[in-house]
Write a protein that holds these residues in place. Structure first.
Motif, PDB file in Angstrom:
ATOM      1  N   VAL A  22      26.304  10.789 -12.835  1.00  0.00           N
ATOM      2  CA  VAL A  22      25.611  12.017 -12.399  1.00  0.00           C
ATOM      3  C   VAL A  22      24.861  12.311 -13.954  1.00  0.00           C
ATOM      4  O   VAL A  22      25.308  12.195 -14.996  1.00  0.00           O
ATOM      5  N   THR A  24      23.343  14.371 -17.020  1.00  0.00           N
ATOM      6  CA  THR A  24      23.677  15.456 -17.658  1.00  0.00           C
ATOM      7  C   THR A  24      23.057  15.724 -19.091  1.00  0.00           C
ATOM      8  O   THR A  24      22.348  14.512 -19.428  1.00  0.00           O
ATOM      9  N   THR A 105      14.764  21.289 -19.360  1.00  0.00           N
ATOM     10  CA  THR A 105      15.019  20.500 -18.300  1.00  0.00           C
ATOM     11  C   THR A 105      14.529  18.942 -18.724  1.00  0.00           C
ATOM     12  O   THR A 105      13.476  18.772 -19.153  1.00  0.00           O
ATOM     13  N   SER A 112      16.499  11.839 -11.275  1.00  0.00           N
ATOM     14  CA  SER A 112      17.362  12.736 -11.198  1.00  0.00           C
ATOM     15  C   SER A 112      17.156  13.674 -12.376  1.00  0.00           C
ATOM     16  O   SER A 112      16.928  13.349 -13.470  1.00  0.00           O
ATOM     17  N   ALA A 114      17.964  17.185 -14.548  1.00  0.00           N
ATOM     18  CA  ALA A 114      19.202  18.224 -15.144  1.00  0.00           C
ATOM     19  C   ALA A 114      18.473  19.186 -15.996  1.00  0.00           C
ATOM     20  O   ALA A 114      17.474  18.988 -16.609  1.00  0.00           O
ATOM     21  N   SER A 115      19.433  20.296 -16.128  1.00  0.00           N
ATOM     22  CA  SER A 115      18.918  21.349 -17.075  1.00  0.00           C
ATOM     23  C   SER A 115      19.960  21.975 -17.979  1.00  0.00           C
ATOM     24  O   SER A 115      21.071  21.848 -17.606  1.00  0.00           O
TER      25      SER A 115
END
Length: 240
Positions: A22, A24, A105, A112, A114-115
C-alpha cells in the motif's frame, strides 16, 4: 495420477503471487509551530517512488510537480520551494495568514495516489509556543522564584534571630557586700546620724532624727547585730 496434477495446477492458479504494498505518505510532524517571519519546513516521505504530486492550502494550489518540473501558485513562487525527490515543502518568511491545514497529494509510479494533512501554526513572539513559554509567562516565573527566595530568606533570618535570643543567658548583676566594708547607703546613713548627734541641743528640737530602719538596713550584716544591741542598751538606759 493425472487428476492429482490437474488439482494442484488449479490451486496454484488461485493462489496470488503476492500482495501489492500500500502506498502511503509518512509525515514527520503533523503539527508544525513557527514564529512570524521564520521558515516553515514541512517534511514528508513517500513509501515508494513517485511520479508527481501537489500541495494545497485552503483549496488554493501552493505547488504542483511532475517529475522534476514544478509550478507554484499565486503568491508562492517567491517564497515557496518544493523538493521533488520526496515532496517536502519549504515556506519562507511565514506570516499569520499562513496558519491552517495543508494537504499534500502524491502519485506512485504504479499509479496509486496517497494524501496526508499537516497543520501549520504561525505565532507571534509574545505567544506561547509548544515546548516553551511566552516572555510574559517566563518573567512571571522569574519574579515568583525571586519572591519565594526572598520570603524563605526572611523566614530563615527570623528563625535564627529567635533561636539566638532564646539561647542567650541573661546576665544578672549581683551587688556584693563585703564584710567590713560599708556600702554607699550605709555610709550616707552613718553620716546623717553623726551630723544629728553633733548638733547643739536647741537645734535637735527642730531637726528630724535619722530613721532607725534606714540606719539598720544601710548596715552590713555583721554591723546590724551590733546596732540592734546598741539600740536595746540605749532604750534600757533611757527607761531608767
Amino acid at each position: 495420477m493425472a487428476g492429482l496434477l490437474l488439482t494442484a495446477l488449479g490451486l496454484c492458479l488461485f493462489i496470488p503471487a503476492g500482495e501489492s504494498q500500500v502506498f502511503t505518505i509518512h509525515v514527520e510532524h503533523s503539527r508544525i509551530h513557527v514564529a512570524v517571519r521564520e521558515h516553515a519546513f514541512i517534511s514528508v516521505r513517500p513509501s515508494a517512488e513517485i511520479t508527481g504530486g501537489s500541495w494545497a492550502f485552503g483549496g488554493v494550489t501552493v505547488a504542483r510537480w511532475i517529475a522534476d518540473t514544478v509550478s507554484y501558485g499565486n503568491g508562492y513562487s517567491s517564497r515557496a520551494e518544493l523538493f521533488t525527490s520526496n515532496g517536502s515543502l519549504l515556506l519562507q518568511s511565514v506570516n499569520a495568514s499562513d496558519s491552517g491545514e495543508y494537504l499534500v497529494t502524491m502519485i506512485a509510479k504504479g499509479g496509486s495516489p496517497a494524501s496526508a494533512n499537516i497543520t501549520l501554526r504561525v505565532f507571534f513572539g509574545s505567544d506561547r509556543s509548544p515546548g516553551g513559554l511566552s516572555a510574559g509567562a517566563t518573567a512571571g516565573i522569574v519574579v515568583g522564584v525571586f519572591a519565594g527566595v526572598a520570603i524563605v530568606g526572611a523566614l530563615a533570618a527570623w528563625l535564627i534571630k529567635r533561636n539566638s535570643s532564646r539561647m542567650k543567658v541573661p546576665e544578672i548583676h549581683h551587688r556584693s557586700i563585703k564584710p567590713g566594708v560599708n556600702n554607699t547607703l550605709a555610709t550616707d546613713v552613718a553620716d546623717s546620724s553623726q551630723i544629728y548627734e553633733n548638733m547643739p541641743r536647741h537645734q535637735k528640737s527642730t531637726a528630724h532624727p535619722p530613721n532607725e530602719n534606714s540606719i539598720y538596713m544601710g548596715l552590713i550584716l555583721e554591723d546590724q547585730s551590733v546596732y540592734s544591741e546598741l539600740r536595746r542598751y540605749e532604750r534600757r538606759t533611757f527607761d531608767k
